[in-house]
Write a protein that holds these residues in place. Structure first.
Motif, PDB file in Angstrom:
ATOM      1  N   GLY A 172      49.189   1.541  10.835  1.00 26.87           N
ATOM      2  CA  GLY A 172      48.678   2.679  11.815  1.00 26.87           C
ATOM      3  C   GLY A 172      48.171   2.016  12.741  1.00 26.87           C
ATOM      4  N   SER A 173      47.975   2.430  13.784  1.00 21.71           N
ATOM      5  CA  SER A 173      46.841   2.825  14.969  1.00 21.71           C
ATOM      6  C   SER A 173      46.024   1.760  14.440  1.00 21.71           C
ATOM      7  CB  SER A 173      47.240   3.338  16.016  1.00 21.71           C
ATOM      8  OG  SER A 173      48.140   4.010  16.276  1.00 21.71           O
ATOM      9  N   THR A 174      45.194   0.902  15.392  1.00 16.79           N
ATOM     10  CA  THR A 174      43.549   0.232  14.944  1.00 16.79           C
ATOM     11  C   THR A 174      42.912   1.128  16.722  1.00 16.79           C
ATOM     12  OG1 THR A 174      44.449  -0.936  13.670  1.00 16.79           O
ATOM     13  CG2 THR A 174      42.390  -0.949  15.018  1.00 16.79           C
ATOM     14  N   VAL A 175      41.453   2.097  16.783  1.00 13.57           N
ATOM     15  CA  VAL A 175      41.142   2.971  17.688  1.00 13.57           C
ATOM     16  C   VAL A 175      39.672   2.264  17.663  1.00 13.57           C
ATOM     17  CG1 VAL A 175      43.395   4.248  17.344  1.00 13.57           C
ATOM     18  CG2 VAL A 175      41.046   4.941  16.186  1.00 13.57           C
ATOM     19  N   SER A 176      39.424   2.759  18.786  1.00 11.62           N
ATOM     20  CA  SER A 176      37.640   2.290  19.147  1.00 11.62           C
ATOM     21  C   SER A 176      36.970   3.183  19.841  1.00 11.62           C
ATOM     22  CB  SER A 176      37.324   0.726  19.025  1.00 11.62           C
ATOM     23  OG  SER A 176      38.434  -0.106  20.724  1.00 11.62           O
ATOM     24  N   PRO A 177      37.166   4.171  20.010  1.00 12.60           N
ATOM     25  CA  PRO A 177      37.115   5.417  20.994  1.00 12.60           C
ATOM     26  C   PRO A 177      35.655   5.795  21.376  1.00 12.60           C
ATOM     27  CG  PRO A 177      37.693   6.655  18.539  1.00 12.60           C
ATOM     28  CD  PRO A 177      38.013   5.678  18.710  1.00 12.60           C
ATOM     29  N   LYS A 178      35.377   6.240  21.841  1.00 13.87           N
ATOM     30  CA  LYS A 178      34.183   6.465  21.716  1.00 13.87           C
ATOM     31  C   LYS A 178      33.472   7.558  20.917  1.00 13.87           C
ATOM     32  CE  LYS A 178      32.378   9.445  25.918  1.00 13.87           C
ATOM     33  NZ  LYS A 178      31.806   9.604  27.051  1.00 13.87           N
ATOM     34  N   LEU A 179      34.184   8.568  20.684  1.00 12.39           N
ATOM     35  CA  LEU A 179      34.416   9.676  19.596  1.00 12.39           C
ATOM     36  C   LEU A 179      35.216   9.583  18.689  1.00 12.39           C
ATOM     37  CD1 LEU A 179      32.733  11.686  18.201  1.00 12.39           C
ATOM     38  CD2 LEU A 179      33.895  13.163  19.649  1.00 12.39           C
ATOM     39  N   TYR A 180      35.031   9.790  17.193  1.00 11.23           N
ATOM     40  CA  TYR A 180      36.470   9.379  16.103  1.00 11.23           C
ATOM     41  C   TYR A 180      35.675  10.317  15.182  1.00 11.23           C
ATOM     42  CZ  TYR A 180      39.515   8.458  12.682  1.00 11.23           C
ATOM     43  OH  TYR A 180      40.524   8.146  12.022  1.00 11.23           O
ATOM     44  N   PHE A 181      35.928  12.035  15.327  1.00 11.13           N
ATOM     45  CA  PHE A 181      35.166  13.265  14.905  1.00 11.13           C
ATOM     46  C   PHE A 181      36.545  13.157  13.861  1.00 11.13           C
ATOM     47  CE2 PHE A 181      33.762  17.815  16.184  1.00 11.13           C
ATOM     48  CZ  PHE A 181      33.612  17.998  15.063  1.00 11.13           C
ATOM     49  N   SER A 182      36.355  12.990  12.532  1.00  8.12           N
ATOM     50  CA  SER A 182      36.560  13.116  11.200  1.00  8.12           C
ATOM     51  C   SER A 182      36.959  14.710  10.410  1.00  8.12           C
ATOM     52  CB  SER A 182      37.102  11.889  10.741  1.00  8.12           C
ATOM     53  OG  SER A 182      36.176  12.019  10.095  1.00  8.12           O
ATOM     54  N   LEU A 183      37.972  14.932  10.049  1.00  6.61           N
ATOM     55  CA  LEU A 183      38.290  16.962   9.404  1.00  6.61           C
ATOM     56  C   LEU A 183      38.557  15.961   8.233  1.00  6.61           C
ATOM     57  CD1 LEU A 183      39.565  18.340  12.279  1.00  6.61           C
ATOM     58  CD2 LEU A 183      37.157  18.907  12.273  1.00  6.61           C
ATOM     59  N   GLY A 184      37.894  16.101   7.246  1.00  3.20           N
ATOM     60  CA  GLY A 184      38.496  15.700   5.722  1.00  3.20           C
ATOM     61  C   GLY A 184      39.016  14.258   5.755  1.00  3.20           C
ATOM     62  N   VAL A 185      38.969  14.113   6.420  1.00  5.16           N
ATOM     63  CA  VAL A 185      39.272  12.331   5.873  1.00  5.16           C
ATOM     64  C   VAL A 185      38.518  12.139   5.125  1.00  5.16           C
ATOM     65  CG1 VAL A 185      40.038   9.943   6.635  1.00  5.16           C
ATOM     66  CG2 VAL A 185      39.903  12.039   8.442  1.00  5.16           C
ATOM     67  N   SER A 186      38.633  10.998   3.440  1.00  3.64           N
ATOM     68  CA  SER A 186      37.599  10.881   2.743  1.00  3.64           C
ATOM     69  C   SER A 186      37.630   9.797   2.828  1.00  3.64           C
ATOM     70  CB  SER A 186      39.023  10.673   1.374  1.00  3.64           C
ATOM     71  OG  SER A 186      39.703   9.963   1.482  1.00  3.64           O
TER      72      SER A 186
END
Lengths: 260, 314
Positions: free
Chosen positions: B248-262
């Motif tokens: 998929g995409s490759t991202v580098s944001p200021k905040l990566y807020f992951s919900l239930g990602v293993s």
């Protein structure tokens, strides 16, 4: 009436790897995993390549699927697993030791052992779950002067042409038409791999596995040492009740990350 | 020492990982030549001219106007004869995985892929699904290598000025044994994750499709975009245009807020360059916590609705 069936001869490259549930203890020379307590399985991505080969043969109505694997004696188990799913025969390129070999040396050995077979198509899994070099199928394609494609997420193979849908990045795809013969790596998820039937398992025992001795000449790529990665980041662990977690998250978002 | 970096580009935009490859090449140190193949590349060569490298070589040829594995191989082989590089470097992109092994077999030199670091000709690569690292060396002289996403930062590129040279190649059409149709997307893209400053990402831990509204509500109060891991996309809960990771995409944001990602490696390579990673997961051993700045152990279905209320009240 002329029935124009194409007889397609397909090789599937499979690798036996340490199963994901195995404990990973580093061997005393620090060059590999201690395999004495390891369990071995078919490299998971290779299951999709076997299934795709079987589906292509079934669609064309005729052909032969040959499972090819390199490694010590134990790898005959995964060749047999492919045969029990319906592949016709196997080729085992046998090494004396169980160690990692430079992908280019692996590719040269496989080429040497299969060149006379004149396969129309070579399929391989995307990459191995152990070293993840992800190149053997393409190396062989180049060495045998075949066309190549990687990350196939759909194949469309008929009497005349080999077409594959390649997965690109960010949700993009592309159809590629390949000259025959061709070596194609298969993206995981392309199909639903079948399970062997009881009849298949019984039948596999009678199928031929040809054993050819590997000859490892010079490895230009050496695995010098394996080690447990050091964590590069300080992580603040927040393991408390819901309200305290919420308060801390608000504080982080506002004061530390400045998200708003 | 000569280094050749092969640049990837699409629609007039340089691949982010090609810039990281330049940063990595500069760190190795030597005379860095960047190679750009194909048309619609003015903005690419402009950008490269502002980097402190030896030069940029531009190859345009009517037989290879866009990516083609056979054409790329033939062109790069001709360039290698002239540049004589010790290292041939790319980002570890899907395109690199397609052509780099062809060069390896053709040149009879190793391709050591997906590296996370390089120190004194010792290459570090993750193995066993990133549970262990391996130090690999080459005894061949020249070597092909590719860098895993975010192993180097484009922010560390040394700036300067460098010349552009056009390079003519002659290609034999009979060597081109594959033809590619135009790339296409299966679902129209509704988001631009790669330029998003704030991202809320959904993993299998949201349990049910209905629960994705929690992520969208949180994204709305924060002004963030919503992304997903592959299992969520494969389940059909969110479109593939929202997927982050190797496919998929490759991202580098200021905040990566992951919900239930293993935090499977296929996902992590797409987001580990994020400036801040805040992860919520019920499992204290979830691999995502290995790369998180903030690891919240708990049930997102309890925490996030309360967080949304609190943020709305601010």
């Amino acid at each position: 009436m002329i029935i124009n069936q194409k007889y397609m001869k397909i090789a599937v490259l499979v690798k036996q790897v340490i199963g994901s549930e195995s404990a990973l203890e580093i061997s005393s020379d620090q060059k590999w995993i201690d395999e004495s307590n390891a369990t071995f399985v078919m490299n998971p991505p290779d299951n999709y390549a076997i299934e795709e080969a079987m589906q292509i043969k079934e669609k064309l109505g005729d052909g032969e699927v040959v499972i090819v694997s390199m490694g010590p004696q134990r790898v005959q188990k995964v060749i047999r697993e492919g045969l029990s799913k319906g592949a016709d025969r196997g080729i085992h390129i046998e090494t004396q030791e169980s160690k990692n070999i430079d992908p280019l040396e692996v590719a040269k050995n496989i080429c040497h052992s299969i060149e006379q077979e004149n396969f129309d198509l070579i399929l391989s899994g995307l990459q191995s779950d152990d070293t993840g070099m992800g190149q053997t199928g393409v190396l062989i394609g180049e060495l045998l002067n075949m066309s190549t494609a990687t990350l196939a997420i759909e194949t469309d193979i008929d009497q005349e042409t080999i077409k594959v849908k390649r997965e690109l990045e960010s949700g993009w795809f592309q159809w590629v038409t390949l000259d025959s013969p061709s070596s194609v790596s298969i993206q995981s998820g392309i199909n639903q791999p079948r399970y062997p039937s009881l009849k298949g398992i019984m039948g596999a025992k009678k199928k031929e596995i040809k054993v050819i001795a590997a000859s490892i000449e010079d490895s230009k790529q050496n695995l010098d040492k394996i080690f447990v990665p050091q964590k590069s980041k300080e992580t603040e662990v927040i393991d408390t009740d819901v309200d305290a977690s919420v308060d801390r998250i608000v504080d982080i978002l506002r004061s530390e990350i400045k998200a708003f | 020492m000569n280094i050749l970096v092969i640049i990837e580009h699409k629609n007039g935009v340089m691949h982010r990982m090609s810039k990281e490859a330049i940063a990595g090449a500069q760190k190795i140190g030597g005379n860095v030549t960047a190679l750009v193949i194909g048309e619609n590349s003015d903005s690419i060569t402009d950008e490269l001219s502002s980097f402190q490298i030896e030069k940029t070589l531009l190859v345009t040829n009517e037989k290879v106007t866009s990516y083609n594995v056979d054409g790329y191989k033939e062109i790069i082989l001709q360039i290698v004869k002239v540049v004589n590089p010790e290292f041939i470097i790319t980002g570890h992109t899907y395109q690199a995985r397609d052509f780099m092994p062809r060069l390896s077999a053709s040149l009879d030199i190793p391709f050591i892929p997906d590296l996370v670091s390089v120190e004194n000709s010792s290459f570090t690569k993750q193995i066993m699904n990133s549970k262990l690292n391996a130090s690999i060396s080459s005894s061949s002289g020249p070597v092909l290598i590719s860098f895993q996403s975010a192993s180097f930062s484009e922010e560390n590129i040394s700036k300067g000025s460098s010349p552009l040279e056009k390079f003519e190649v002659s290609l034999d059409a009979s060597n081109i044994r594959s033809t590619a149709d135009e790339p296409f997307q299966e679902s129209a893209s509704e988001v631009d994750l790669e330029s998003a400053e704030l991202i809320v990402s959904v993993g299998r831990g949201i349990e049910k499709e209905e629960n994705k509204s929690i992520a969208f509500d949180l994204a709305e109060v924060l002004g963030a975009e919503v992304s997903a891991s592959r299992p969520v996309v494969d389940a059909g809960w969110l479109p593939s245009s929202r997927q982050v990771g190797s496919s998929g995409s490759t991202v580098s944001p200021k905040l990566y807020f992951s919900l239930g990602v293993s935090g499977a490696i296929q996902h992590v390579v797409g987001m580990k360059g994020s400036k801040n990673i805040l992860a919520i997961n019920k499992d204290p051993d979830a691999p995502i916590f290995e790369i998180a700045d903030y690891a919240v152990v708990g049930d997102l279905l309890d925490i996030i609705p309360k967080l949304i209320e609190k943020l709305k009240d601010l």
